[in-house]
Scaffold this active site. Sequence first.
Site, short mmCIF file in Angstrom:
data_model
loop_
_atom_site.label_atom_id
_atom_site.label_comp_id
_atom_site.label_asym_id
_atom_site.label_seq_id
_atom_site.Cartn_x
_atom_site.Cartn_y
_atom_site.Cartn_z
N GLY A 181 2.76 -3.68 3.55
CA GLY A 181 1.65 -4.76 3.54
C GLY A 181 1.16 -4.90 4.67
N LYS A 239 0.94 1.47 -3.08
CA LYS A 239 0.10 0.91 -3.94
C LYS A 239 -0.73 1.87 -4.57
CE LYS A 239 -3.61 -0.61 -0.72
NZ LYS A 239 -2.95 0.12 0.38
N ASP A 242 -10.10 -10.10 -1.05
CA ASP A 242 -11.21 -9.52 -0.39
C ASP A 242 -11.94 -8.92 -1.59
OD1 ASP A 242 -8.97 -7.75 -0.66
OD2 ASP A 242 -9.48 -6.89 1.32
N HIS A 296 -5.42 -10.74 -1.91
CA HIS A 296 -5.95 -10.39 -2.96
C HIS A 296 -7.48 -11.12 -3.59
CE1 HIS A 296 -2.99 -7.21 -4.42
NE2 HIS A 296 -2.11 -8.16 -3.79
N ARG A 331 -2.17 -4.28 10.54
CA ARG A 331 -2.62 -5.87 10.47
C ARG A 331 -1.69 -6.62 9.86
NH1 ARG A 331 -1.94 -6.35 6.03
NH2 ARG A 331 -3.35 -5.69 4.32
N ASP A 339 -8.68 -4.70 5.44
CA ASP A 339 -7.76 -3.96 6.58
C ASP A 339 -8.60 -3.08 7.49
OD1 ASP A 339 -6.14 -4.89 4.65
OD2 ASP A 339 -5.75 -2.79 3.91
P1 ADP Z 1 0.40 0.18 3.50
O1 ADP Z 1 0.60 -1.36 2.87
O2 ADP Z 1 1.42 0.14 4.80
O3 ADP Z 1 -1.24 0.40 3.72
P2 ADP Z 1 0.20 1.99 1.33
O4 ADP Z 1 1.19 2.41 0.26
O5 ADP Z 1 -1.21 1.78 1.04
O6 ADP Z 1 0.85 0.89 2.32
O7 ADP Z 1 0.29 3.32 2.27
C1 ADP Z 1 1.46 4.17 2.90
C2 ADP Z 1 0.82 5.18 2.95
O8 ADP Z 1 0.19 5.74 4.27
C3 ADP Z 1 2.26 6.30 3.16
O9 ADP Z 1 3.09 6.64 1.95
C4 ADP Z 1 1.71 7.72 3.91
O10 ADP Z 1 1.12 8.40 3.10
C5 ADP Z 1 0.60 6.83 4.66
N1 ADP Z 1 0.98 6.73 6.21
C6 ADP Z 1 1.61 5.42 6.56
N2 ADP Z 1 1.87 5.57 8.20
C7 ADP Z 1 2.00 6.96 8.35
C8 ADP Z 1 2.28 7.70 9.42
N3 ADP Z 1 2.71 7.24 10.52
N4 ADP Z 1 1.88 9.08 9.15
C9 ADP Z 1 1.49 9.71 8.20
N5 ADP Z 1 1.22 9.01 7.04
C10 ADP Z 1 1.33 7.76 7.10
P1 NG1 Z 2 -2.31 -3.12 1.86
O1 NG1 Z 2 -1.46 -4.55 2.36
O2 NG1 Z 2 -2.72 -2.59 3.24
O3 NG1 Z 2 -1.84 -2.49 0.84
C1 NG1 Z 2 -4.25 -4.20 0.25
C2 NG1 Z 2 -5.74 -3.97 0.21
C3 NG1 Z 2 -6.50 -4.95 1.06
C4 NG1 Z 2 -6.18 -6.32 0.29
C5 NG1 Z 2 -4.64 -6.53 0.26
C6 NG1 Z 2 -4.32 -7.65 -0.60
C7 NG1 Z 2 -6.41 -1.58 0.99
C8 NG1 Z 2 -6.68 -0.39 1.70
N1 NG1 Z 2 -5.89 -2.60 0.98
O4 NG1 Z 2 -3.78 -4.24 1.39
O5 NG1 Z 2 -8.02 -4.80 0.88
O6 NG1 Z 2 -6.87 -6.49 -0.94
O7 NG1 Z 2 -4.06 -5.35 -0.57
O8 NG1 Z 2 -5.00 -9.03 -0.09
O9 NG1 Z 2 -6.59 -1.36 -0.53
#
Ligand code: ADP
Ligand code: NG1
Length: 461
Positions: free
Chosen positions: A147, A238, A56, A54, A47, A194
């Site tokens: 993100g 994160k 929700d 920040h 999405r 999300d």
């Molecule tokens: P986002 O903002 O994309 O949610 P996060 O840092 O919270 O970022 O999550 C990213 C993590 O999600 C990656 O480090 C990996 O562990 C997992 N991930 C994302 N895309 C994939 C994928 N295609 N296959 C496996 N794991 C994935």
């Molecule tokens: P992303 O961008 O997916 O790391 C995170 C939080 C959301 C929201 C945003 C900031 C998770 C799974 N997602 O999103 O709930 O707080 O940051 O607006 O923790």
Amino acid sequence: MAAFDFVPVLERNEVPADMEKRYINLTKKFEAHFGCKPTYLCRAPGRVNLIGEHIDYCGYSVLPMAIQQDIVMAICTNQSQQLHLVNTDPNFKSFSTSITGFVINKEKPEWHNYVLCGLKGIAEFSKLENPVGLNILADGTVPRSAGLSSSSALVCCAGLTMMHANNLKISKLELADICAKCEQYIGTQGGGMDQSICFLAEAGKAKHIEFNPLRSTDIVLPSGVSFVICNSCKEMNKAATSHFNRRVVEDRLACQIMAKNKEFEWRKLRRLGSLQETLGCSFEDMLQLVEDTFKTTPYSKQEICQLLEVTEEELNAESLSDNTLQLQEFKLHDRAKHVFSEASRVLQFKKVCNEAQKDANILLGNLMNESHASCRDLYECSCPELDEVAEACRKAGAFGARLTGAGWGGCAVAIVLTKEVPDFIKSVHSTFYSVNAKREENINDKLFATEPGKGAVIYKV
Ligand code: ADP
Ligand code: NG1
């Protein structure tokens, strides 16, 4: 969105044309790896959040839309109660475990842990004693740690897989709620944005998502404008840092101190949104309360203990999380000011769209710029690369641009006249991307216009 709305299960002949090639490829790869055909495929989109960052997890509404990029899993069940997990990307190592009684590793959040979160969430919700074993091939196109919610797409896809494999019937609203809660097993205390948009999204529509109880309303975006996503090329996982939970805790402490000053049962109030509701005040009143309550400089842990009249041990247990226990300083004024002003901007954004106001594009762009400035200066969740790319967007003619998602890296989103998108992309390319060979790699995955996409779906094989 009614409580009885379920994720669609589509027949083979209903697989959309843009999915056909991937469907065939994944089915073939699955067969080559597991020696049998998958019985179904689950798809969960990423999405982009247009505004409301920040907030929700403070109980405030947000305004995201699904994007075309997604996580797809091909699945068949096995009789050995084992989970066998493979990924089309060899950088993500294969993983096997028993489908019951596994441990989610928060310290080292490797990809399979997100899948385990989704599986566990559904198993717990449905009190599944004997879940079936699963062979899963995962394939993702959502840019990672950018993100755009790749982690939640993974969690939601796993949750959907577990539901369907065990013949459970769980509504979209319940799935969103379960997946929001179970992603927290990874350690980050996010809100539900999300996972909600992942299940509730509809093609062509952004959504205004409200929490407690979860509900969504369609937002009709002005005609003739598009949203362009620009990756700052800085990754931020994160779950691997305490930046995210630090903010959650700072908001909680700000809420609890204001609640205590008002002689409420402060231990029960954990979200700024709940405090505002209890006080029955406007956003202006809440912003004034922030000014009247907090100094602009950081508070030490000791000062916070004095204000709440608790020992450090009580504070740790009451208000902090595992990865924030070591923090010694907390910024309360700036964080709370961001939350109340950002929550108010979401409602203004919605109003401009709903009333199709004159100069809507300019008004929306201004709100997005204000949101970025607040994230950068008050919430401190931007970074130089994000500031630079957002500025490049404005210079290239965007009405506004802002970081999207958690920040500290990842993507910006810009609002641009649709007819100007090609020139806009050219301009941002030359100012931000072409100056650096690393940034230019796979440019089409980093700089692209996006349409509001559809939500999660299951395809039969
Ligand atoms: P986002 O903002 O994309 O949610 P996060 O840092 O919270 O970022 O999550 C990213 C993590 O999600 C990656 O480090 C990996 O562990 C997992 N991930 C994302 N895309 C994939 C994928 N295609 N296959 C496996 N794991 C994935
Ligand atoms: P992303 O961008 O997916 O790391 C995170 C939080 C959301 C929201 C945003 C900031 C998770 C799974 N997602 O999103 O709930 O707080 O940051 O607006 O923790």
